[in-house]
Design a protein around this motif. Structure first.
Motif, PDB file in Angstrom:
ATOM      1  N   THR A 206      -5.864   8.805   0.658  1.00 28.54           N
ATOM      2  CA  THR A 206      -6.965   8.270  -0.133  1.00 28.54           C
ATOM      3  C   THR A 206      -6.549   7.015  -0.885  1.00 28.54           C
ATOM      4  N   SER A 207      -5.366   7.046  -1.484  1.00 31.34           N
ATOM      5  CA  SER A 207      -4.874   5.881  -2.204  1.00 31.34           C
ATOM      6  C   SER A 207      -4.575   4.731  -1.253  1.00 31.34           C
ATOM      7  N   PHE A 208      -3.986   5.041  -0.114  1.00 30.03           N
ATOM      8  CA  PHE A 208      -3.637   4.002   0.854  1.00 30.03           C
ATOM      9  C   PHE A 208      -4.876   3.281   1.358  1.00 30.03           C
ATOM     10  N   ASP A 209      -5.982   3.997   1.492  1.00 28.83           N
ATOM     11  CA  ASP A 209      -7.205   3.439   2.078  1.00 28.83           C
ATOM     12  C   ASP A 209      -8.156   2.867   1.024  1.00 28.83           C
ATOM     13  N   GLU A 210      -7.805   2.938  -0.238  1.00 30.93           N
ATOM     14  CA  GLU A 210      -8.714   2.511  -1.303  1.00 30.93           C
ATOM     15  C   GLU A 210      -8.856   0.990  -1.344  1.00 30.93           C
ATOM     16  N   VAL A 211     -10.095   0.504  -1.421  1.00 33.82           N
ATOM     17  CA  VAL A 211     -10.354  -0.938  -1.468  1.00 33.82           C
ATOM     18  C   VAL A 211     -11.282  -1.317  -2.608  1.00 33.82           C
ATOM     19  N   ASP A 212     -12.289  -0.484  -2.910  1.00 33.14           N
ATOM     20  CA  ASP A 212     -13.283  -0.858  -3.921  1.00 33.14           C
ATOM     21  C   ASP A 212     -12.665  -1.033  -5.300  1.00 33.14           C
ATOM     22  N   THR A 213     -11.727  -0.163  -5.645  1.00 36.14           N
ATOM     23  CA  THR A 213     -11.055  -0.277  -6.945  1.00 36.14           C
ATOM     24  C   THR A 213      -9.940  -1.311  -6.904  1.00 36.14           C
ATOM     25  N   SER A 214      -9.182  -1.332  -5.805  1.00 31.54           N
ATOM     26  CA  SER A 214      -7.996  -2.200  -5.722  1.00 31.54           C
ATOM     27  C   SER A 214      -8.346  -3.680  -5.731  1.00 31.54           C
TER      28      SER A 214
ATOM     29  N   SER B  90       0.823  -1.207   0.000  1.00 31.00           N
ATOM     30  CA  SER B  90       0.000   0.000   0.000  1.00 31.00           C
ATOM     31  C   SER B  90       0.858   1.259   0.000  1.00 31.00           C
ATOM     32  N   ILE B  91       1.978   1.226   0.745  1.00 32.72           N
ATOM     33  CA  ILE B  91       2.878   2.375   0.769  1.00 32.72           C
ATOM     34  C   ILE B  91       3.429   2.648  -0.628  1.00 32.72           C
ATOM     35  N   GLU B  92       3.869   1.600  -1.315  1.00 40.32           N
ATOM     36  CA  GLU B  92       4.420   1.763  -2.658  1.00 40.32           C
ATOM     37  C   GLU B  92       3.372   2.301  -3.628  1.00 40.32           C
ATOM     38  N   VAL B  93       2.180   1.724  -3.589  1.00 39.98           N
ATOM     39  CA  VAL B  93       1.115   2.155  -4.492  1.00 39.98           C
ATOM     40  C   VAL B  93       0.714   3.601  -4.216  1.00 39.98           C
ATOM     41  N   ALA B  94       0.507   3.939  -2.938  1.00 39.13           N
ATOM     42  CA  ALA B  94       0.065   5.284  -2.587  1.00 39.13           C
ATOM     43  C   ALA B  94       1.113   6.330  -2.940  1.00 39.13           C
ATOM     44  N   ALA B  95       2.384   6.022  -2.691  1.00 37.36           N
ATOM     45  CA  ALA B  95       3.448   6.979  -3.012  1.00 37.36           C
ATOM     46  C   ALA B  95       3.521   7.222  -4.520  1.00 37.36           C
ATOM     47  N   LEU B  96       3.501   6.147  -5.307  1.00 42.74           N
ATOM     48  CA  LEU B  96       3.580   6.294  -6.762  1.00 42.74           C
ATOM     49  C   LEU B  96       2.352   7.009  -7.308  1.00 42.74           C
ATOM     50  N   ALA B  97       1.168   6.650  -6.826  1.00 45.21           N
ATOM     51  CA  ALA B  97      -0.054   7.289  -7.307  1.00 45.21           C
ATOM     52  C   ALA B  97      -0.076   8.776  -6.962  1.00 45.21           C
ATOM     53  N   THR B  98       0.403   9.132  -5.781  1.00 38.70           N
ATOM     54  CA  THR B  98       0.417  10.533  -5.374  1.00 38.70           C
ATOM     55  C   THR B  98       1.371  11.350  -6.245  1.00 38.70           C
ATOM     56  N   VAL B  99       2.554  10.809  -6.515  1.00 36.80           N
ATOM     57  CA  VAL B  99       3.527  11.525  -7.354  1.00 36.80           C
ATOM     58  C   VAL B  99       2.972  11.738  -8.756  1.00 36.80           C
ATOM     59  N   ILE B 100       2.388  10.701  -9.346  1.00 33.40           N
ATOM     60  CA  ILE B 100       1.839  10.825 -10.699  1.00 33.40           C
ATOM     61  C   ILE B 100       0.661  11.793 -10.715  1.00 33.40           C
TER      62      ILE B 100
ATOM     63  N   THR C  63      -1.734  -8.204  -2.165  1.00 35.01           N
ATOM     64  CA  THR C  63      -2.814  -7.251  -1.986  1.00 35.01           C
ATOM     65  C   THR C  63      -2.337  -6.047  -1.194  1.00 35.01           C
ATOM     66  N   THR C  64      -3.080  -4.968  -1.310  1.00 40.40           N
ATOM     67  CA  THR C  64      -2.855  -3.822  -0.435  1.00 40.40           C
ATOM     68  C   THR C  64      -3.436  -4.130   0.947  1.00 40.40           C
ATOM     69  N   LEU C  65      -3.121  -3.300   1.917  1.00 41.90           N
ATOM     70  CA  LEU C  65      -3.591  -3.546   3.278  1.00 41.90           C
ATOM     71  C   LEU C  65      -5.118  -3.518   3.382  1.00 41.90           C
ATOM     72  N   PRO C  66      -5.823  -2.532   2.792  1.00 41.13           N
ATOM     73  CA  PRO C  66      -7.283  -2.562   2.882  1.00 41.13           C
ATOM     74  C   PRO C  66      -7.890  -3.814   2.246  1.00 41.13           C
ATOM     75  N   VAL C  67      -7.319  -4.283   1.143  1.00 41.74           N
ATOM     76  CA  VAL C  67      -7.833  -5.504   0.515  1.00 41.74           C
ATOM     77  C   VAL C  67      -7.536  -6.713   1.393  1.00 41.74           C
ATOM     78  N   ALA C  68      -6.368  -6.738   2.045  1.00 42.87           N
ATOM     79  CA  ALA C  68      -6.047  -7.830   2.970  1.00 42.87           C
ATOM     80  C   ALA C  68      -7.040  -7.858   4.133  1.00 42.87           C
ATOM     81  N   ILE C  69      -7.437  -6.691   4.609  1.00 39.09           N
ATOM     82  CA  ILE C  69      -8.453  -6.633   5.666  1.00 39.09           C
ATOM     83  C   ILE C  69      -9.782  -7.173   5.151  1.00 39.09           C
TER      84      ILE C  69
END
Length: 274
Positions: A200-208, A66-76, A217-223
């Motif tokens: 927002t990206s870190f907490d996203e589950v519906d799309t991920s 989730s950290i990797e995804v959120a960081a990359l998504a935020t930069v882009i 999986t990301t952390l929200p999807v693992a939950i």
């Protein structure tokens, strides 16, 4: 009458605050309760669920993912959203209203639909992107762009465009005028957009949930996947850790901004202009 209006205003604010924070408090209490099912006030308190959540391997892997995804998504999202917000706010281009509507359109689309659409796209045209950090981050960028453009656009709306025009008249190139005149004045908007986009990206589950295999999986999807298998308070514990982490990040950002003087930048500039 004035006192009554103030009392009603504070009562409304208090009711809204309770309505928003009550579910979070219930999650926090459930995460340290000895009861497997919270039906009332806990019969005792324990840190067992938090220790279980911290040692659960899918949560550990999901957190890093989730950290990797959120960081990359935020930069882009910032790299694309800042120029878009600038073009909408400052450039006299035909179709600006249509461009603004296109960027805001993802807000009206259910995120489940967004996730399924990207799933079809990746499976049919880009199979190598499925389940990768870049593939998930690309989908999150679509969700973050409206927020980035709105926050940065509001920052640009409060600036005098004549300052940048004066820099160009003095020989600065458009890029240099933007970098040295406009960009420093919207730093607060950029930081807010970055923090909000990251969370927002870190907490996203519906799309991920549509964009990655069960093993990665990301952390929200693992939950979400653990909730399907087990209903113990471990999920409440990891949710509490996420809440605490989000509040900590927001608090540290606010302290850093205050120490840097960015909170008072707008007010100081208005006083100087006056």
């Amino acid at each position: 009458m004035t006192a009554l209006v103030k009392a009603l205003r504070w009562a409304w604010i208090t009711a809204c605050a309770v309505f928003i924070t009550a579910p979070l408090l219930i999650v926090l209490v459930a995460s340290v309760s000895t009861d497997h099912v919270l039906t009332g006030w806990p019969s005792g308190f324990t840190l067992e669920w938090i220790r279980t959540a911290l040692s659960y391997e899918p949560f550990q892997v999901g957190f890093l993912y989730s950290i990797e995804v959120a960081a990359l998504a935020t930069v882009i999202a910032l790299a694309l959203g800042v120029p878009a917000a600038y073009a909408i706010a400052r450039l006299d281009l035909p179709g600006t209203g249509l461009l603004r509507s296109i960027f805001v359109a993802p807000l009206s689309l259910p995120r489940v639909v967004t996730g399924f659409s990207f799933f079809v796209l990746y499976v049919s045209l880009m199979p190598t992107a499925y389940g990768t950090v870049g593939g998930v981050a690309l989908a999150h960028v679509l969700l973050l762009l409206p927020f980035v453009i709105s926050v940065v656009g509001s920052g640009l709306a409060g600036l005098d465009p004549q300052l940048e025009a004066a820099a160009r008249d003095l020989g600065a190139t458009p890029w240099r005028a933007f970098r040295q005149v406009t960009l420093p004045q919207i730093r607060l908007s950029l930081v807010i957009a970055a923090v909000f986009g990251f969370l927002t990206s870190f907490d996203e589950v519906d799309t991920s949930v549509f964009l990655m295999p069960a093993g990665t999986t990301t952390l929200p999807v693992a939950i979400f996947l653990r909730l399907e298998q087990n209903q113990d308070p471990t999920t409440s514990a990891v949710s509490s850790l996420m809440i605490a982490g989000s509040l900590l990040l927001a608090g540290l950002t606010a302290v850093a901004l205050r120490r840097s003087g960015l909170f008072g930048t707008g007010r100081n500039e208005q006083k100087e202009q006056a």
